[in-house]
Scaffold this motif. Structure first.
Motif, PDB file in Angstrom:
ATOM      1  N   THR A  15      37.227  23.895  46.536  1.00  0.00           N
ATOM      2  CA  THR A  15      37.493  23.732  45.110  1.00  0.00           C
ATOM      3  C   THR A  15      36.526  24.577  44.276  1.00  0.00           C
ATOM      4  N   GLY A  16      35.393  24.909  44.790  1.00  0.00           N
ATOM      5  CA  GLY A  16      34.457  25.763  44.078  1.00  0.00           C
ATOM      6  C   GLY A  16      34.868  27.232  44.111  1.00  0.00           C
ATOM      7  N   CYS A  17      35.790  27.610  44.981  1.00  0.00           N
ATOM      8  CA  CYS A  17      36.208  29.002  45.126  1.00  0.00           C
ATOM      9  C   CYS A  17      37.560  29.295  44.479  1.00  0.00           C
ATOM     10  N   THR A  18      38.041  28.434  43.643  1.00  0.00           N
ATOM     11  CA  THR A  18      39.341  28.691  43.014  1.00  0.00           C
ATOM     12  C   THR A  18      39.182  29.807  41.973  1.00  0.00           C
ATOM     13  N   PRO A  19      40.143  30.732  41.932  1.00  0.00           N
ATOM     14  CA  PRO A  19      40.035  31.833  40.962  1.00  0.00           C
ATOM     15  C   PRO A  19      40.302  31.348  39.538  1.00  0.00           C
ATOM     16  N   ARG A  20      39.675  32.002  38.591  1.00  0.00           N
ATOM     17  CA  ARG A  20      39.837  31.638  37.190  1.00  0.00           C
ATOM     18  C   ARG A  20      40.545  32.781  36.479  1.00  0.00           C
ATOM     19  N   ILE A  21      41.612  32.459  35.788  1.00  0.00           N
ATOM     20  CA  ILE A  21      42.385  33.455  35.041  1.00  0.00           C
ATOM     21  C   ILE A  21      42.168  33.195  33.560  1.00  0.00           C
ATOM     22  N   GLU A  22      41.806  34.247  32.840  1.00  0.00           N
ATOM     23  CA  GLU A  22      41.550  34.109  31.417  1.00  0.00           C
ATOM     24  C   GLU A  22      42.404  35.116  30.655  1.00  0.00           C
ATOM     25  N   VAL A  23      43.121  34.633  29.648  1.00  0.00           N
ATOM     26  CA  VAL A  23      43.942  35.492  28.806  1.00  0.00           C
ATOM     27  C   VAL A  23      43.322  35.519  27.418  1.00  0.00           C
ATOM     28  N   ALA A  24      43.009  36.728  26.951  1.00  0.00           N
ATOM     29  CA  ALA A  24      42.378  36.860  25.640  1.00  0.00           C
ATOM     30  C   ALA A  24      43.021  38.021  24.891  1.00  0.00           C
ATOM     31  N   ALA A  25      43.103  37.899  23.591  1.00  0.00           N
ATOM     32  CA  ALA A  25      43.650  38.967  22.757  1.00  0.00           C
ATOM     33  C   ALA A  25      42.616  40.091  22.635  1.00  0.00           C
ATOM     34  N   PRO A  26      43.082  41.341  22.578  1.00  0.00           N
ATOM     35  CA  PRO A  26      42.119  42.440  22.435  1.00  0.00           C
ATOM     36  C   PRO A  26      41.469  42.425  21.052  1.00  0.00           C
ATOM     37  N   GLU A  27      40.271  42.950  20.981  1.00  0.00           N
ATOM     38  CA  GLU A  27      39.556  42.964  19.704  1.00  0.00           C
ATOM     39  C   GLU A  27      40.078  44.055  18.777  1.00  0.00           C
ATOM     40  N   GLU A  28      40.560  45.158  19.325  1.00  0.00           N
ATOM     41  CA  GLU A  28      41.119  46.245  18.521  1.00  0.00           C
ATOM     42  C   GLU A  28      42.644  46.163  18.583  1.00  0.00           C
ATOM     43  N   PRO A  29      43.332  46.562  17.510  1.00  0.00           N
ATOM     44  CA  PRO A  29      44.798  46.523  17.552  1.00  0.00           C
ATOM     45  C   PRO A  29      45.342  47.587  18.512  1.00  0.00           C
ATOM     46  N   ILE A  30      46.502  47.317  19.050  1.00  0.00           N
ATOM     47  CA  ILE A  30      47.149  48.253  19.956  1.00  0.00           C
ATOM     48  C   ILE A  30      47.847  49.320  19.123  1.00  0.00           C
ATOM     49  N   THR A  31      47.562  50.585  19.426  1.00  0.00           N
ATOM     50  CA  THR A  31      48.196  51.690  18.698  1.00  0.00           C
ATOM     51  C   THR A  31      49.074  52.469  19.667  1.00  0.00           C
ATOM     52  N   ILE A  32      50.236  52.857  19.175  1.00  0.00           N
ATOM     53  CA  ILE A  32      51.169  53.652  19.970  1.00  0.00           C
ATOM     54  C   ILE A  32      51.427  54.940  19.203  1.00  0.00           C
ATOM     55  N   ASN A  33      51.067  56.054  19.798  1.00  0.00           N
ATOM     56  CA  ASN A  33      51.290  57.357  19.174  1.00  0.00           C
ATOM     57  C   ASN A  33      52.558  57.962  19.757  1.00  0.00           C
ATOM     58  N   MET A  34      53.501  58.250  18.876  1.00  0.00           N
ATOM     59  CA  MET A  34      54.757  58.845  19.327  1.00  0.00           C
ATOM     60  C   MET A  34      54.980  60.153  18.572  1.00  0.00           C
ATOM     61  N   ASN A  35      54.997  61.234  19.300  1.00  0.00           N
ATOM     62  CA  ASN A  35      55.300  62.529  18.714  1.00  0.00           C
ATOM     63  C   ASN A  35      56.761  62.825  19.018  1.00  0.00           C
ATOM     64  N   VAL A  36      57.594  62.731  17.985  1.00  0.00           N
ATOM     65  CA  VAL A  36      59.027  62.887  18.168  1.00  0.00           C
ATOM     66  C   VAL A  36      59.514  64.002  17.259  1.00  0.00           C
TER      67      VAL A  36
END
Length: 61
Positions: A15-36
């Protein structure tokens, strides 16, 4: 008592070796650059009668 402790020891270690999964929002916004680049070509085919009318009556448009 020793037998019971020996039986619980592997369970406590597992029980001490169970993996821990953590979900956190990124601190910087996600940017998508599209050259069209969009190019359009429009081809208009006119009947000869319509084409002659447009040449004769240029004030229509």
């Amino acid at each position: 008592m020793k037998i019971m402790m020996l039986a619980l020891l592997p369970a406590a270690l597992l029980t001490g070796c169970t993996p821990r999964i953590e979900v956190a929002a990124p601190e910087e916004p996600i940017t998508i650059n599209m050259n069209v680049k969009i190019e359009h070509e429009i081809h208009i085919k006119l009947d000869k009668d319509v084409e002659a009318l447009l040449k004769n009556r240029s004030d229509l448009f």
